[in-house]
Design a protein around this motif. Structure first.
Motif, PDB file in Angstrom:
ATOM      1  N   LEU A   1      33.887  43.296  16.994  1.00 59.02           N
ATOM      2  CA  LEU A   1      33.567  42.715  15.611  1.00 59.02           C
ATOM      3  C   LEU A   1      32.227  43.336  15.010  1.00 59.02           C
ATOM      4  CD1 LEU A   1      34.291  38.785  16.366  1.00 59.02           C
ATOM      5  CD2 LEU A   1      35.898  40.578  14.989  1.00 59.02           C
ATOM      6  N   ARG A   2      31.288  43.428  16.263  1.00 63.55           N
ATOM      7  CA  ARG A   2      30.148  43.747  15.593  1.00 63.55           C
ATOM      8  C   ARG A   2      30.294  45.486  15.116  1.00 63.55           C
ATOM      9  NH1 ARG A   2      24.864  43.110  16.342  1.00 63.55           N
ATOM     10  NH2 ARG A   2      24.997  41.453  17.993  1.00 63.55           N
ATOM     11  N   HIS A   3      31.208  46.321  15.908  1.00 67.34           N
ATOM     12  CA  HIS A   3      31.333  47.712  15.302  1.00 67.34           C
ATOM     13  C   HIS A   3      32.092  47.607  14.103  1.00 67.34           C
ATOM     14  CE1 HIS A   3      30.641  51.935  15.778  1.00 67.34           C
ATOM     15  NE2 HIS A   3      32.206  52.159  16.263  1.00 67.34           N
ATOM     16  N   CYS A   4      32.989  46.854  13.988  1.00 69.97           N
ATOM     17  CA  CYS A   4      33.931  46.861  12.656  1.00 69.97           C
ATOM     18  C   CYS A   4      32.968  46.482  11.586  1.00 69.97           C
ATOM     19  CB  CYS A   4      34.923  45.584  12.875  1.00 69.97           C
ATOM     20  SG  CYS A   4      36.218  46.246  13.611  1.00 69.97           S
ATOM     21  N   ALA A   5      31.944  45.567  11.623  1.00 71.17           N
ATOM     22  CA  ALA A   5      30.852  45.234  10.427  1.00 71.17           C
ATOM     23  C   ALA A   5      30.049  46.661  10.334  1.00 71.17           C
ATOM     24  CB  ALA A   5      30.166  44.125  11.196  1.00 71.17           C
ATOM     25  N   ASN A   6      29.415  47.352  11.575  1.00 69.26           N
ATOM     26  CA  ASN A   6      28.673  48.412  11.324  1.00 69.26           C
ATOM     27  C   ASN A   6      29.277  49.479  10.713  1.00 69.26           C
ATOM     28  OD1 ASN A   6      26.617  46.987  12.562  1.00 69.26           O
ATOM     29  ND2 ASN A   6      26.914  47.791  14.622  1.00 69.26           N
ATOM     30  N   MET A   7      30.588  49.514  10.988  1.00 68.34           N
ATOM     31  CA  MET A   7      31.519  50.775  10.072  1.00 68.34           C
ATOM     32  C   MET A   7      32.098  50.369   9.004  1.00 68.34           C
ATOM     33  SD  MET A   7      30.842  53.237  12.463  1.00 68.34           S
ATOM     34  CE  MET A   7      32.280  54.383  11.749  1.00 68.34           C
ATOM     35  N   ASP A   8      31.793  49.203   8.417  1.00 70.64           N
ATOM     36  CA  ASP A   8      32.051  49.012   6.963  1.00 70.64           C
ATOM     37  C   ASP A   8      33.687  48.717   6.801  1.00 70.64           C
ATOM     38  OD1 ASP A   8      29.694  48.345   5.419  1.00 70.64           O
ATOM     39  OD2 ASP A   8      29.192  50.713   5.505  1.00 70.64           O
ATOM     40  N   LYS A   9      34.325  48.289   7.905  1.00 75.17           N
ATOM     41  CA  LYS A   9      35.634  47.972   7.785  1.00 75.17           C
ATOM     42  C   LYS A   9      36.059  46.925   6.790  1.00 75.17           C
ATOM     43  CE  LYS A   9      36.432  51.209  10.816  1.00 75.17           C
ATOM     44  NZ  LYS A   9      36.777  52.383  10.250  1.00 75.17           N
ATOM     45  N   PRO A  10      37.233  47.098   6.146  1.00 78.01           N
ATOM     46  CA  PRO A  10      37.487  46.028   5.070  1.00 78.01           C
ATOM     47  C   PRO A  10      37.414  44.663   5.404  1.00 78.01           C
ATOM     48  CG  PRO A  10      39.052  47.687   5.020  1.00 78.01           C
ATOM     49  CD  PRO A  10      38.312  47.933   6.243  1.00 78.01           C
ATOM     50  N   VAL A  11      36.964  43.859   4.510  1.00 79.71           N
ATOM     51  CA  VAL A  11      36.567  42.508   5.019  1.00 79.71           C
ATOM     52  C   VAL A  11      37.788  41.619   5.418  1.00 79.71           C
ATOM     53  CG1 VAL A  11      35.650  40.302   4.240  1.00 79.71           C
ATOM     54  CG2 VAL A  11      34.179  42.310   3.804  1.00 79.71           C
ATOM     55  N   GLU A  12      38.665  41.983   4.702  1.00 83.34           N
ATOM     56  CA  GLU A  12      39.927  41.390   4.855  1.00 83.34           C
ATOM     57  C   GLU A  12      40.524  41.450   6.229  1.00 83.34           C
ATOM     58  OE1 GLU A  12      40.982  44.810   1.977  1.00 83.34           O
ATOM     59  OE2 GLU A  12      39.477  43.141   2.228  1.00 83.34           O
TER      60      GLU A  12
END
Length: 1267
Positions: A389-400
């Protein structure tokens, strides 16, 4: 003249080399055993040009490729020896930090790498080895960093270090090549070689291997064949790594038949395809999406008894996904065996996939190994998938997408609060838009939103003075229905504006409604913290000031305290006096409890006086006296603890009697008179023992006993008597000597214990097992020495000497059962392997597995195979799935080989352990180089280290350089000067230069006193911020050797010195590196630092130290710092903080030994029952209920609290908890003192009897585990 390789490559572009011609090159090439794969190659290392390849590439311009920077280092003065010494120390520190990260997680973070890079640059003289370490870390060890950023980082490091004067050699260019390959960076091999030649750096075999790989990455067989021809002309060996590249090259060129044919060519060249070759083949099949070929190859590998590790299969998963064939990923995952180290490797695979835009596949991989994570989960609140989850947030993955992952994790029971955690990550990464959207999702799901969720955003905007950002975040709070409180406004919002008035205006213009009372309370605190006391008094005196609660008044004191401690001291007293009068008289402060109000006033006074020095206290004496009068007039009393604290501070300024205390302590020294008569006997007895005269020695001993029955020999002379008597058949007399030693309390030291071992070894050489058994039994029964491997080994050696292996095994079992020792096991196994006694060997292995575990048994067998030259069998053992490196065991065997000059087994061990999980390769090569002066071996070792992309430590480079220099060979790398041992001119008497009024008498030679002085000076300099003097004191203690002080004394006080100097980052770095660098430091405590920071109420420092403790716990599996902080919270009554820390650091729950020790210590003092109860409520299973209840009874006994003890006893009865005799004894005393009937039979013996009995039981139960 030297053949110009770059020119050759340019001309070769006009040639047309067919695959057949290329294969012919191999037919005539020399070959060497397959080189090991790079241990640092993490999951995610992929090939360039997956979706497009061409059979040949035309000559291209440099615009299409990256170009290696020129060797343009500035000419600088040669660094001094001191700087070189610092370089060596810094490299060891940096290597330890990076190595620790790689060992634990298989990766490093960009933040850690940049921090080390900047630290190295600050010295001004970065070494070549430091540069190598940094370059090596810019590739696949950064799975969280996009490829372009990795290349940019490597170029930045290269340029900056070159600018600072670093000299690059071939190893640096090879490391840069490896970075290019791992990051799929297209570059011109021709231009790369040109730059090397212009820098006068000669390429070596590793350079050519990697240039071949670069050509093969883009399917350029023509370029690769040119280099191969050149290697052949230079008679350079063609290794397995070259063949592996060719498999890739042919496949990328569209010629799968030639790619598959490489395996036959290898066999024809005498090289058996290994795991690396088959992995290359699997990867090219994966790029084609040919799952049938993948399955077929996996079956071939299995039938050929070749081991593909889980990490290898993960690379196949990565290749499939990159080529858009992710539908086949589950079939590959099914083949994984979940070896030791699987979880960190799988996490790195997920990170790499996310970085490359394949988060959906990454999530499916995550779900495939969550079962392993669930098994290791220690908390009732699961938090699996945090890294994802942290890396998804750091890499600006779509919020949905992120919200979908969170829902899946929560529905699966894998994470208790995924949305909240992801929100925290977004806030830390300063991603306002993502954070707001996540909070909207939380609100839709009915999850509560807290004001502190916005604090990281406000902090970010406040730092940048971004007023629009602040207003935007505040507006988002209101839109989401989150109420802002006093803390939010006073700490985060108002300081962003130039003044409070401008804040009011901006809020009004932005249409943001704020509660007037909250704004005024925040304004009070802000004015106090800014030191605007006149404005503060004006606000408080205003009739328009509304009633405010106690929390605002407490924050006022916090602001005043900050100002008082950092500015002049007269104004605060004046305004404090007036402010308190205004508040009390007007009753605008709604004080719910006068005790709480008094506590704040008294605490303010304590901290104010504590911040003053001796001179200031004397100058403000009248004002302090007036303030005491003010408190009396207001009917405010100071608690006893705070009163004592203030009194102690004031007294410390008036009676510094350190010198007199020292003199009194010195008077206690006792002088012993020397009696020559027993000494003369002792000398003669020892002389007889040295001349092997047992009869005369025994006669003299009996005479001494008659003249003076109390006279005792020293331990060495007693043992000498035992040796000579047992050697000459006087076993009973020898045993009598041992008994006399016990009677006269003669203590054995290590040296004399060694003589006892020698005594029994003499009996072993004669095959006298009976004598050995009698001596061992007597020594251990009397408690003269504890059973050890050395003392137990003679019995086994006795049987091994006669090759009676069955007897040796029986003796081994006997010694293990009686003394929990297993000596000579290596010799026993080697003997059985040499003899070929498979049946007995199987029994020994089963016994070892049962007693020491399967892994230790495998190491024992592995070393035996190595020792006896069974290298094929040894390789099978070390390649056992799940086996991990045991550094102490590997070191033991390496040192054994070095001592015996057996280099062949050592060389084989170094070669076999290249893939061993967590193996320190630098250690391996360092062992290999210690006992050789063969320059050819040294050169080959240097080449292997480059092939492994290893950044060796300075000690290893110095060994290499020395071997080459001794043979008049050129050293192809830079070596730092050997650091000179620190020679400090500081001595104990120099304390007078640093501490006023401090001096030592001429007779101050008592080591205990010196130790206490050392402790005092270290703590004094810590509070004064003098870290340099602490370091000098530490160096002197190490130099003297005779003074034994805990290393934590210096570590803790150095950290406090940094904190005193407001250099919090250095304090965090010191403590963090202390735990990360050495696993032996995991039990060392930093409670002292936490307590000092809490006592000082320094929230800013506490926040950073708390974050450090959490980072150590969750990222580096180092739990002591977080456990210390938890216990300090508990000890100081901060139960909520302790509970919150447990939620964030679940592993603290498992530190049961530390918790138990805390309970033991707490139960020694009155008033500690509440702390033990709080601990048992937070961590109910840290020990058995019996232990908790018995220590609570002890606390109630110290407190004379009969009612609580009675209630506890009734609870014990109801829960069926059995009380030990000591606990019953304590309860009985409380019942009798309260005049009540004891409801059970009171144990008849004394307290001491039951205490000793209990201690003995605990000691006996713990001893086997300790051994």
């Amino acid at each position: 003249c030297r053949l110009n390789m770059a020119a050759l490559l340019r001309s070769a572009r006009l040639l047309k080399c067919s695959p057949a011609a290329l294969l012919q090159v191999f037919g005539n090439s020399r070959h060497v055993p397959a080189a090991g794969r790079l241990y640092s190659e993490a999951v995610g290392t992929t090939r360039a040009g997956l979706s497009s390849y061409r059979s040949t590439l035309p000559c291209v311009s440099c615009r299409q490729y990256g170009v290696v920077p020129e060797q343009r280092g500035l000419v600088k003065d040669e660094p001094s020896v001191a700087v070189r010494s610092k370089q060596a120390q810094q490299f060891d520190w940096a290597l330890a930090k990076l190595d620790s990260s790689v060992r634990r997680t298989g990766r490093v973070t960009k933040t850690l790498l940049l921090r080390i890079f900047h630290d190295i640059c600050r010295t001004g003289y970065p070494s070549g080895n430091q540069a190598l370490l940094l370059l090596r870390s810019c590739g696949s060890l950064l799975p969280e960093v996009p490829l372009a950023e990795r290349i940019e980082l490597s170029q930045q490091i290269w340029d900056k270090l070159q600018e600072l004067g670093t000299t690059y050699d071939v190893s640096h260019y090879n490391a840069l090549l490896k970075t290019y390959l791992q990051n799929e960076f297209r570059f011109s091999p021709t231009d790369f070689l040109t730059k090397m030649e212009s820098a006068n750096v000669q390429p070596n075999r590793v350079t050519y291997q990697r240039l071949i790989a670069a050509y093969c990455e883009v399917g350029d067989i023509e370029g690769a064949s040119t280099i191969l021809g050149f290697m052949k002309s230079k008679d350079l060996p063609i290794t397995e790594a070259v063949f592996n590249s060719l498999v890739t090259g042919h496949a990328r060129a569209g010629d799968m038949d030639s790619a598959e044919g490489i395996l036959s060519v290898m066999k024809g060249a005498g090289i058996e395809p290994g795991p690396d070759t088959y992995l290359s083949l699997l990867n090219v099949y994966a790029e084609k999406g040919d799952i049938a070929k993948i399955k077929q190859t996996l079956e071939t590998v299995e039938n050929a008894d070749i081991l593909l590790m889980d990490r290898d299969l993960m690379q196949v998963v990565f290749s499939l996904t990159k080529a858009s064939h992710q539908q086949h990923v589950p079939e590959i995952v099914e083949h994984m065996r979940h070896e030791r180290g699987y979880v960190p490797d799988a996490m790195n695979l997920c990170l790499s996939l996310i970085t490359h835009g394949h988060e959906e596949t990454a999530f499916s991989v995550l779900k495939s190994f969550t079962g392993l994570l669930v098994e290791s989960q220690t908390s009732d609140s699961p938090d699996l998938g945090n890294f994802f989850l942290r890396h998804c947030a750091n890499m600006d993955k779509p919020v949905e997408n992120i919200v979908g992952f969170c829902k899946d994790l929560k529905d699966s029971g894998l994470h208790s609060s995924p949305l909240q955690f992801t929100l925290q990550c977004a806030l830390e990464a300063k991603k306002t838009g993502m954070a707001v959207e996540l909070m909207r999702s939380m609100k839709e799901e009915g999850l509560p939103l807290r004001p502190h969720y916005f604090c990281p955003l406000f902090t970010h905007y406040q730092k940048d003075k971004n007023i629009p950002g602040t207003l935007q975040a505040l507006r988002a709070m209101q839109e989401l229905g989150v109420a802002s409180d006093v803390d939010t406004f006073s700490i985060y919002i108002l300081p962003s504006f130039p003044s409070v008035d401008s804040a009011r205006t901006s809020l009004k213009e932005a249409g943001i409604d704020v509660d007037g009372n909250i704004l005024i309370a925040a304004e009070l605190r802000t004015e106090a913290s800014r030191g605007n006391l006149a404005g503060l008094f004006s606000l408080m005196s205003s009739p328009a000031l509304p009633n405010i609660d106690l929390s605002a008044f407490r924050s006022l004191f916090a602001g005043l305290q900050y100002f008082c401690c950092s500015g002049p001291t007269e104004a605060p007293f004046v305004y404090l006096y007036d402010s308190i009068n205004v508040f009390i008289e007007s009753r605008k402060c709604q004080i719910g409890s006068s005790l709480l109000f008094a506590e704040n006033v008294a605490y303010f006074l304590y901290n104010l006086i504590d911040s003053l020095n001796e001179t200031e206290v004397h100058s403000k004496e009248e004002q302090i006296r007036e303030y005491f009068g003010l408190l009396k007039n207001m009917n405010i009393s100071i608690s006893l603890n705070i009163f004592r604290g203030i009194r102690n501070i004031l007294e410390s300024y008036q009676v510094p009697e350190l010198v007199k205390k020292l003199e009194r302590a010195l008077e206690l020294k006792t002088q012993y008179e020397t009696d020559m008569t027993p000494a003369a006997y002792a000398t003669l007895i020892n002389l007889c023992c040295r001349h092997d005269n047992a009869e005369e020695a025994l006669k003299l001993k009996m005479e001494l006993a008659r003249k003076d029955s109390d006279a005792a020999l020293d331990a060495q002379k007693y043992v000498a008597l035992v040796r000579v008597l047992s050697k000459h058949g006087k076993l009973e007399e020898a045993i009598d000597m041992l008994k006399e030693m016990k009677e006269k309390d003669v203590q054995l030291r290590d040296s004399t214990i060694g003589l006892l071992t020698l005594t029994m070894n003499t009996a072993a050489m004669k095959g006298d097992a009976n004598t050995i058994r009698r001596l061992q039994e007597t020594i251990f029964t009397l408690g003269l020495a504890k059973p050890s491997s050395n003392l137990c080994s003679p019995l086994i050696a006795c049987y091994l000497e006669s090759e009676n292996y069955a007897g040796a095994f029986d003796a081994t079992v006997e010694v293990q059962k009686q003394y929990n020792q297993m000596p000579k096991i290596h010799d026993l196994i080697c003997g059985l392997v040499e003899k070929g006694d498979a049946e007995l060997l199987q029994k020994v292995m089963e016994f070892l597995s049962q007693e020491r575990g399967e892994m230790m048994m495998l190491y024992d067998l592995y070393f035996a195979f190595l020792q006896t030259g069974r290298y094929k069998e040894a390789r099978k053992i070390i390649e056992t799935p799940g086996l991990r490196a045991r550094p102490t065991r590997l070191q033991w065997f390496a040192e054994k080989c070095i001592a015996a000059q057996q280099m062949e087994p050592l060389e084989n061990m170094v070669d076999m352990t290249v893939k061993l999980f967590e193996c320190d390769r630098d250690d391996m090569y360092h062992y290999l180089l210690q006992e050789t002066n063969d320059w050819q071996k040294a050169e080959a070792t240097w080449m292997k280290m480059q092939e492994e992309n290893l950044a060796p430590r300075e000690r290893t480079l110095r060994l290499l350089a020395d071997i080459l220099k001794n043979n008049d060979k050129e050293v192809p790398f830079e070596v730092c000067v050997q650091p000179i041992p620190f020679q400090s001119s500081f001595c104990l008497l120099s304390a007078t230069d640093h501490i006023p009024g401090f001096s030592l008498s001429d007779n101050a030679n008592n080591l205990l006193i010196i130790s206490q002085v050392k402790r005092f000076t270290a703590e004094y300099w810590g509070t004064e911020g003098n870290s340099q003097d602490i370091q000098e004191a530490e160096a002197l203690v190490k130099t003297l050797g005779s003074i034994k002080l805990s290393s934590m004394l210096f570590v803790n006080n150095t950290a406090l010195a940094h904190i005193k100097n407001e250099d919090i980052d250095s304090a965090v770095e010191l403590l963090e590196s202390f735990y990360i660098q050495n696993t032996e430091n995991q039990k060392s405590s930093i409670s002292f630092v936490f307590r000092k920071v809490l006592d000082a109420n320094n929230d800013a420092v506490l926040d950073k130290l708390s974050a450090m403790a959490e980072r150590l716990c969750n990222h580096f599996a180092s739990y002591r710092a977080a456990t210390d902080l938890f216990l300090i919270y508990l000890d100081t009554g901060r139960t909520e903080e302790a509970k919150f820390l447990l939620q964030r650091c679940a592993a603290v729950n498992e530190q049961k030994d530390t918790m138990f020790t805390y309970m033991l210590r707490a139960a020694q003092q009155p008033g500690q029952a509440a702390k033990i109860k709080a601990l048992s409520e937070l961590i109910p299973d840290f020990t058995e209920k019996e232990n908790i209840f018995s220590h609570l009874v002890k606390c109630y006994g110290l407190d004379k609290d009969f009612s609580s003890a009675k209630a506890l006893y009734e609870r014990m009865q109801a829960e069926g908890v059995k009380a030990d005799e000591l606990t019953l004894k304590r309860l009985a005393l409380l019942y009798k003192e309260a005049g009540e009937t004891v409801p059970f039979e009171e144990p008849p013996e004394s307290f001491r009897f039951y205490a000793d009995k209990l201690n003995k039981q605990r000691s006996e139960s713990m001893e086997p585990a300790n051994n």
